[in-house]
Design an enzyme around this catalytic site. Structure first.
Site, mmCIF file in Angstrom:
data_model
loop_
_atom_site.group_PDB
_atom_site.id
_atom_site.type_symbol
_atom_site.label_atom_id
_atom_site.label_comp_id
_atom_site.label_asym_id
_atom_site.label_seq_id
_atom_site.Cartn_x
_atom_site.Cartn_y
_atom_site.Cartn_z
ATOM 1 N N LYS A 72 1.540 -3.482 8.717
ATOM 2 C CA LYS A 72 2.828 -2.404 8.433
ATOM 3 C C LYS A 72 3.801 -3.066 9.442
ATOM 4 O O LYS A 72 3.787 -3.373 10.598
ATOM 5 C CB LYS A 72 2.192 -1.035 9.111
ATOM 6 C CG LYS A 72 3.356 -0.023 9.262
ATOM 7 C CD LYS A 72 3.295 1.213 10.080
ATOM 8 C CE LYS A 72 2.065 2.059 9.403
ATOM 9 N NZ LYS A 72 2.438 2.713 8.961
ATOM 10 N N GLY B 91 6.248 3.659 4.713
ATOM 11 C CA GLY B 91 6.401 4.825 5.423
ATOM 12 C C GLY B 91 7.638 4.525 5.648
ATOM 13 O O GLY B 91 8.529 4.354 5.579
ATOM 14 N N ASP C 61 5.412 13.104 14.078
ATOM 15 C CA ASP C 61 5.511 13.100 11.769
ATOM 16 C C ASP C 61 3.706 13.594 11.796
ATOM 17 O O ASP C 61 3.628 12.497 10.958
ATOM 18 C CB ASP C 61 6.017 11.958 11.241
ATOM 19 C CG ASP C 61 6.592 11.757 10.196
ATOM 20 O OD1 ASP C 61 6.180 12.816 9.627
ATOM 21 O OD2 ASP C 61 6.025 10.770 9.270
ATOM 22 N N PHE D 290 8.291 4.681 8.620
ATOM 23 C CA PHE D 290 8.201 3.469 9.869
ATOM 24 C C PHE D 290 8.917 2.177 8.733
ATOM 25 O O PHE D 290 8.919 1.126 9.616
ATOM 26 C CB PHE D 290 7.209 3.489 10.158
ATOM 27 C CG PHE D 290 6.968 4.348 11.177
ATOM 28 C CD1 PHE D 290 7.542 4.155 13.018
ATOM 29 C CD2 PHE D 290 6.026 5.193 11.130
ATOM 30 C CE1 PHE D 290 7.808 5.699 13.868
ATOM 31 C CE2 PHE D 290 5.868 6.551 12.251
ATOM 32 C CZ PHE D 290 7.185 6.714 13.213
ATOM 33 N N GLY D 291 8.083 1.754 7.906
ATOM 34 C CA GLY D 291 8.541 0.820 7.024
ATOM 35 C C GLY D 291 7.236 0.779 6.247
ATOM 36 O O GLY D 291 5.880 1.183 5.794
ATOM 37 N N PRO D 292 7.214 -0.666 4.671
ATOM 38 C CA PRO D 292 5.955 -0.754 4.084
ATOM 39 C C PRO D 292 4.916 -1.371 4.561
ATOM 40 O O PRO D 292 5.048 -2.183 5.973
ATOM 41 C CB PRO D 292 6.959 -1.685 3.653
ATOM 42 C CG PRO D 292 7.970 -2.723 4.717
ATOM 43 C CD PRO D 292 8.505 -2.118 5.363
ATOM 44 N N VAL D 293 4.214 -0.946 4.331
ATOM 45 C CA VAL D 293 2.657 -1.147 4.660
ATOM 46 C C VAL D 293 2.176 -1.790 3.818
ATOM 47 O O VAL D 293 1.998 -2.292 2.808
ATOM 48 C CB VAL D 293 1.427 -0.015 4.991
ATOM 49 C CG1 VAL D 293 0.298 -0.470 5.018
ATOM 50 C CG2 VAL D 293 2.227 1.462 5.535
ATOM 51 N N LEU E 163 0.991 -0.896 0.237
ATOM 52 C CA LEU E 163 -0.229 -0.417 -0.150
ATOM 53 C C LEU E 163 1.185 1.183 0.288
ATOM 54 O O LEU E 163 0.658 2.826 -0.612
ATOM 55 C CB LEU E 163 -0.929 0.157 1.213
ATOM 56 C CG LEU E 163 -2.489 -0.988 1.231
ATOM 57 C CD1 LEU E 163 -2.903 -0.949 2.530
ATOM 58 C CD2 LEU E 163 -3.663 -0.520 0.487
ATOM 59 N N ALA E 164 1.591 1.514 0.728
ATOM 60 C CA ALA E 164 2.892 2.347 0.970
ATOM 61 C C ALA E 164 3.924 2.093 1.137
ATOM 62 O O ALA E 164 4.065 0.765 2.188
ATOM 63 C CB ALA E 164 2.092 3.345 2.079
#
Ligand SMILES: *[C@@H]1O[C@H](CO)[C@@H](O)[C@H](O)[C@H]1NC(C)=O
Ligand SMILES: *[C@@H]1O[C@H](CO)[C@@H](O)[C@H](O)[C@H]1NC(C)=O
Ligand SMILES: *[C@@H]1O[C@H](CO)[C@@H](O)[C@H](O)[C@H]1NC(C)=O
Ligand SMILES: *[C@@H]1O[C@H](CO)[C@@H](O)[C@H](O)[C@H]1NC(C)=O
Ligand SMILES: *[C@@H]1O[C@H](CO)[C@@H](O)[C@H](O)[C@H]1NC(C)=O
Ligand SMILES: *[C@@H]1O[C@H](CO)[C@@H](O)[C@H](O)[C@H]1NC(C)=O
Ligand SMILES: *[C@@H]1O[C@H](CO)[C@@H](O)[C@H](O)[C@H]1NC(C)=O
Ligand SMILES: *[C@@H]1O[C@H](CO)[C@@H](O)[C@H](O)[C@H]1NC(C)=O
Ligand SMILES: *[C@@H]1O[C@H](CO)[C@@H](O)[C@H](O)[C@H]1NC(C)=O
Ligand SMILES: *[C@@H]1O[C@H](CO)[C@@H](O)[C@H](O)[C@H]1NC(C)=O
Ligand SMILES: *[C@@H]1O[C@H](CO)[C@@H](O)[C@H](O)[C@H]1NC(C)=O
Length: 857
Positions: free
Chosen positions: A577, A558, A699, A560-563, A555-556
């Site tokens: 996530k 981010g 953030d 913090f890491g991939p989602v 999905l994304a």
């Protein structure tokens, strides 16, 4: 019927008249005359069926129905002094109960009843003055109850001649002076209640020798001093209440085998209770109630207290005990009340305390207890006071909202953490006082909002536009869907070889195959879903749900890491996530932190639904947000369909008929943009002020604000910084480009604060009102390069209206939009201290809420 009834009534009245005109000098006459003279209608007392006093409910007569032997005229409203020549003449009277009236004094002939009277109860009247020595005439008296009157002066010395007296109750008067020695003449006494008077001096010597039959002794609430009365000869005493006097000396003499209730609270008893081991002389088996609170006892608790198996009530609070560990009490399974407040307890609360299943009240306040609060899921608990200790860690959630009988709790003045939304401001203010930084401060009830009627109206307006839009969107989806389907097949087959690295603000290699391979047996790694603990998911289910963390479900990317997006069994639509590793926190710490985040609930936060610790990976599972994020909606896709700047645009699947989309019209109303601003502000205010310890988001930006299926704005990614590594935390603390406050540029060592969150929020608010991106957009009027400097310059020049997004200008009050820009201006002040708090911002935004007139625009 009318006449018949009247005739009947007349007959009854005649009868009554008849019954009240007794022959003089009969008992019937004396009673009736007494009642009448005390101001009560005799007619109102008889049941109307008979003329004889002996048949009245309150009267008992001898067998020959001539002499009254008992008169129980309680609570009739009799008032004034007892008249002469009335009940004083009832020569055979044994029982006289006139309690609960308004009687103010004796008649002189009442003492004539001495030879017959066995029981006199004048409790709860308004008898005044000294109790006459004539009382000594009542030689046969067995029960005397003069409680709750207004008697004063000393206790009459002739009381001692009542050698048959078994029950004496003089409580609740104003008797003063000492208890006369002569009192010991009442050798038959079983129960003495002298409580609530002003008696002083000491208890007469020889007490225990004289009153061999005593079972009940209540001297509480006087001013009696001296040592504990000698109880050695009292072999049947079960109840002793000396509370609220000035007794001194040791309490040990009170522990007698027969004793069930011991209340010595509020005195000046001293000495070490632990020095003497009672076990040799005392086996504790009868004791039900022990209150030694508010004395000057020292040393440690009784070592053998654990043997008091019948104990239900234990209060040792407020003494001068030496520092001691928590006593072993888990054998006291019947305990309902435990008060060890201010008893110098140290160390931890033993987990065994949860074995006390009957406990209703637990007060451990004002000690030096350390460590965590153990699981105290005691179903019956009603009152819990742990205030003023040194407890640390999290307050176990069940204590706060799962115990059915909880009435009040107090966690004030500890070092505890808490994050829950369910309390009233009042509870916050009283039950969590004096925590570090005086947090949590009162949660604004507005932060915990329920959806009101006004929102429904908006939804209706949206629904109409939506239904038209679906037609168009559906077609678009279909087109994308076909594309995606073919592609995802290809990716699945190639997923190991072809692994493009996605670049985002923080680059992260999404080569899932390496770490997925690290997880040895996927079916044995549990996935925790908070609300559905019985589902028993494992990592294998996550793999299935995300097609082995396939790029097709990405999905994304981010910070913090991939989602990834996944459908878990049971209809759970989730955003999965994978948190960037590098963290130093242990697996347990990470789990604890994730559990904690899972409990943070607010209508404007994206809820964490669960987590999974798979090998080195920490995976957070969120509710999937149907309507994408603000970044997509405002800037990316013309139709507001989902994708972030860095979301791959080909994540569409044809089977997602549930995806709602937002019309351009929907997003281009002032009303809707204001709603997003207010929702995000509420979420931040909750994190800053409704949680303890407070949570700094670090953030805040448009792509952190999502819209759920009901189009409610929800902030995501809060609280993860503790779980990800320290290096990443720095990275995140620097903020995202365009959203970082000036202080971050000035120095390397500035860390994120609530005020830097406020700055980020200010930028989002500018975006919402101007419709422009924070960086690299076209800012017409000035040669400015950032949204903040452009908008701030114009607001400062009083030209705020020039920056309003033309798309929303017509949809609401321009004045209010300008006001909104001024709020954003405040939020983006250079100096952090000049920026308002999120709570203030919520208030300011509410003031510019779109008016009803804007609704239909
Ligand atoms: C006693 O008298 C007072 C007024 O003098 C009245 O208010 C009260 O109700 C009376 N109490 C009883 C028990 O009759
Ligand atoms: C005294 O009278 C009061 C009120 O009627 C009653 O509650 C109490 O039990 C009586 N006590 C004795 C010892 O008779
Ligand atoms: C004495 O009387 C008072 C009220 O009149 C009552 O509450 C108390 O229980 C009585 N004491 C005893 C020992 O019955
Ligand atoms: C006891 O009370 C009486 C009357 O209130 C008072 O005169 C006397 O001094 C008191 N005695 C003591 C020892 O306090
Ligand atoms: C002892 O007396 C005090 C004051 O009268 C009262 O509050 C307390 O409840 C009594 N204790 C017991 C165990 O009845
Ligand atoms: C008290 O006596 C019991 C039994 O005699 C013994 O086991 C215990 O150790 C004694 N405790 C103390 C503090 O002397
Ligand atoms: C304790 O003492 C009482 C009375 O002396 C006796 O009946 C009872 O059995 C004893 N209990 C224990 C556990 O020793
Ligand atoms: C514990 O005892 C103290 C002293 O008597 C009292 O002030 C406090 O209210 C008690 N706590 C509870 C919860 O009853
Ligand atoms: C808690 O611990 C601190 C630091 O050790 C100490 O100064 C403070 O007095 C303690 N508070 C209590 C209530 O024991
Ligand atoms: C409170 O607890 C935290 C860790 O849980 C600790 O770092 C901090 O020093 C404690 N504060 C006080 C005042 O004891
Ligand atoms: C909780 O305890 C604190 C400290 O003793 C006190 O100030 C506060 O009033 C208490 N709150 C309640 C609700 O009892």
């Amino acid at each position: 019927m009318g006449t018949g009834f009247l005739a009947c009534l007349l007959a009854v009245v005649m009868l009554l008249r008849c019954s009240t005109s007794q022959q003089p000098n009969t008992d019937e006459f004396f009673v009736a005359d007494f009642i009448r003279k005390m101001g009560v209608e005799v007619a109102s007392l008889s049941d109307g069926s008979s003329s004889s006093v002996c048949s009245w409910k309150m009267v008992s007569c001898d067998d020959r129905k001539e002499k009254v032997i008992a008169l129980v005229a309680s609570g009739l409203g009799l008032s004034g002094p007892i008249p002469e020549n009335t009940i004083g003449k009832l020569s055979m009277l044994k029982t006289l109960d006139l309690s609960g009236n308004n009687i103010t004094g004796f008649s002189s002939d009442i003492w004539g009843l001495g030879s017959s009277l066995r029981s006199l109860n004048l409790a709860s009247n308004q008898m005044k003055g000294a109790l006459p020595n004539n009382l000594g005439n009542f030689g046969e008296l067995e029960s005397l109850n003069l409680s709750h009157n207004d008697f004063s002066g000393e206790m009459p010395v002739t009381l001692g001649s009542l050698s048959s007296l078994r029950f004496l109750n003089l409580s609740g008067n104003r008797f003063e002076g000492i208890i006369p020695d002569s009192f010991l003449g009442c050798r038959s006494l079983v129960s003495i209640d002298l409580s609530g008077n002003r008696l002083n001096g000491t208890v007469p010597d020889g007490f225990s020798d004289a009153l061999k039959n005593l079972r009940f002794l209540d001297l509480s609430g006087n001013e009696i001093n001296g040592r504990l009365p000698d109880l050695s000869g009292l072999d049947s005493v079960t109840y002793l209440n000396l509370s609220g006097n000035s007794f001194q000396g040791s309490v040990l003499g009170v522990f007698r085998e027969t004793m069930q209730v011991i209340d010595l609270s509020n005195n000046q008893f001293q000495g070490h209770v632990s020095q003497v081991n009672l076990s040799s002389s005392y086996n504790w088996s009868s004791l039900v109630y022990l209150d030694l609170s508010v004395n000057e006892l020292s040393g440690e608790f009784f070592h053998d207290l654990g043997r008091a198996r019948s104990l239900r009530h234990l209060n040792l609070a407020f003494n001068r005990f030496s520092h001691q560990n928590f006593p072993m009490l888990e054998q006291l399974s019947g305990l309902e009340y435990l008060n060890l407040s201010k008893t110098s307890l140290t160390g931890q609360i033993p987990t065994e305390i949860s074995k006390l299943v009957g406990l209703k009240t637990l007060d451990l306040s004002q000690n030096h207890i350390t460590g965590h609060i153990p699981d105290l899921s005691i179903k019956n608990i009603q009152v819990l006071d742990l205030s003023t200790n040194n407890l640390t860690g999290e307050i176990p959630q069940p204590l706060l909202d799962e115990l059915p009988n909880m009435i009040s709790f107090n966690f004030s003045y500890n070092n505890l953490t808490l994050c829950a939304a369910k309390f009233s401001p009042q509870t916050f203010n009283t039950a969590f006082v004096g925590s570090q930084n005086d947090c949590p401060i009162a949660a604004n009830p507005d932060l915990i909002r329920t959806k009101g009627a006004k929102y429904k109206a908006l939804k209706l307006a949206l629904a109409i536009t939506l239904s038209v839009f679906f037609l168009i969107a559906g077609l678009v989806c279909l087109a994308f869907g076909f594309r995606k389907r073919t592609r995802s097949w290809a990716v699945k087959q190639l997923s190991i070889k072809e692994e493009p690295s996605v670049s985002g603000p923080f680059s992260f290699q999404t080569d899932s195959s390496t770490w997925v391979a690290d997880v040895k047996s996927a079916t044995s790694v549990p996935v925790v879903i908070f609300e559905k603990p019985l589902l028993n998911f494992t990592f294998a289910d996550l793999l299935t749900a995300t097609s082995h963390f396939d790029r097709g479900t990405l999905l994304a990317e981010g910070k913090f890491g991939p989602v990834y997006r996944g459908f878990l069994p049971g209809g759970i639509h989730a955003a999965v996530k994978v948190l960037v590793h590098g963290s130093t926190v242990t697996e347990q710490e990470a789990a604890k932190e994730l559990e904690r985040l899972g409990r943070i609930k607010h209508p404007n936060l994206v809820p964490l639904t669960g987590y999974c610790l798979a090998g080195d990976q920490r995976i957070a599972i969120y509710d999937y947000m149907e309507n994408g994020n603000l970044q997509n909606l405002l800037h990316d896709l013309p139709l507001g369909v989902q994708a972030t700047e860095d979301w791959s645009t080909d994540t569409w699947e044809e089977d997602t008929g549930t995806i709602q989309s937002i019309t351009t019209e929907g997003l281009t109303t002032w009303r809707f943009r204001h709603k997003i601003a207010l929702g995000a502000a509420r979420a931040l205010a909750f994190l800053h002020h409704g949680c303890y310890p407070q949570i700094v988001h670090r953030d805040v930006k448009a792509s952190s604000i999502y819209l759920d299926s009901a189009l409610e704005p929800r902030l995501s990614d809060f609280g993860l910084s503790r779980i990800v590594g320290a290096s990443l935390e720095d990275e995140i603390s620097r903020g995202s480009p365009g959203y970082a406050p000036p202080e971050f540029c000035e120095s390397e060592n500035v860390s994120a604060t609530t005020k830097s969150d406020v700055y980020g929020f200010g930028v989002v608010l500018f975006e919402l009102i101007t419709g422009k991106k924070p960086l690299g957009d076209d800012y017409p009027e000035e040669r400015e390069t950032t949204l903040v400097s452009w908008a701030r310059t114009l607001v400062r020049k009083n030209q705020a209206s020039k920056v309003i997004d033309p798309k929303i200008r017509e949809t609401g009050s321009e004045t209010r939009m300008e006001e909104g820009l001024r709020i954003a201006y405040l939020c983006t002040a250079d100096l952090p201290s000049k920026r308002p708090s999120m709570q203030q911002i919520v208030g300011l935004l509410k003031d510019i809420e779109p008016m009803a007139a804007d609704l239909l625009k």
